[in-house]
Write an enzyme that holds these catalytic residues in place. Structure first.
Site, mmCIF file in Angstrom:
data_model
loop_
_atom_site.group_PDB
_atom_site.id
_atom_site.type_symbol
_atom_site.label_atom_id
_atom_site.label_comp_id
_atom_site.label_asym_id
_atom_site.label_seq_id
_atom_site.Cartn_x
_atom_site.Cartn_y
_atom_site.Cartn_z
ATOM 1 N N GLY A 143 0.814 -1.323 -0.055
ATOM 2 C CA GLY A 143 0.018 0.138 0.073
ATOM 3 C C GLY A 143 0.872 1.438 0.002
ATOM 4 N N CYS A 144 1.724 1.374 0.918
ATOM 5 C CA CYS A 144 2.699 2.354 0.894
ATOM 6 C C CYS A 144 3.418 2.765 -0.354
ATOM 7 C CB CYS A 144 3.716 2.443 2.136
ATOM 8 S SG CYS A 144 2.793 2.318 3.676
ATOM 9 N N THR A 145 4.085 1.631 -0.996
ATOM 10 C CA THR A 145 4.794 1.794 -2.130
ATOM 11 C C THR A 145 3.629 2.307 -3.390
ATOM 12 O OG1 THR A 145 6.032 -0.102 -1.769
ATOM 13 C CG2 THR A 145 5.897 0.321 -3.956
ATOM 14 N N ALA A 178 3.048 5.989 -2.612
ATOM 15 C CA ALA A 178 4.519 6.747 -2.955
ATOM 16 C C ALA A 178 4.487 7.053 -4.388
ATOM 17 C CB ALA A 178 5.735 6.068 -2.394
#
EC number: 1.11.1.24
Length: 151
Positions: free
Chosen positions: A45-47, A50
């Site tokens: 999710g964070c990738t 970003a």
């Protein structure tokens, strides 16, 4: 204490991706900001989040805004993450979670994960929008829409 719309961003300091001291006074009150807190470098999710900010970074820059990502990962982790995904914006290491506490970012997933919250401020450093959602890629259009309303 949780930041709310209408509050001014508090002063904070941290290490950026290059291990350089970042002082919020150098950007808060200078230009509109998108400050997003995310759980962890390299998680799916964070990738996605970003990379979505990366893909629309020029849209934010064209509107005079800066994007800043903050997590409790180390500077070394941020360097690797930033290089791997060619992230053009600032990542700050909040390893002691002081900035997260200063903003009052709530935890997600029953307190198991650090929360995912995006703050949009105007050029005076006043919070104009807060978006709290575990849905990583929903943050980018919300932030862009908020910045467009400011310019």
């Amino acid at each position: 204490m949780e930041l709310k719309v209408g509050d001014t961003i508090p002063h904070f300091m941290a290490k950026d991706t290059n291990g350089t001291d970042f002082d919020s006074r150098n950007v808060v009150g200078q230009k509109p900001l998108v400050i997003y807190f995310y759980p962890k470098d390299n998680s799916p999710g964070c990738t996605a989040q970003a990379c979505s900010f990366r893909d629309q970074y020029e849209d934010f820059k064209d509107l005079g805004a800066e994007v800043i990502g903050i997590s409790s990962d180390s500077v070394a982790s941020h360097q690797k993450f930033s290089k791997q995904f060619k992230l053009p914006f600032i990542l700050l290491s909040d390893s002691d979670k002081k900035i997260r506490k200063l903003f009052g970012v709530p935890s997600g997933m029953f307190g198991l994960l650090p929360g995912r919250v995006t703050y949009v401020t105007d050029k005076n450093g006043v919070v104009q929008m807060i978006f709290d959602s575990i849905l990583a890629t929903k943050h980018i259009p919300k932030a862009l829409e908020a910045i467009k309303k400011l310019v």
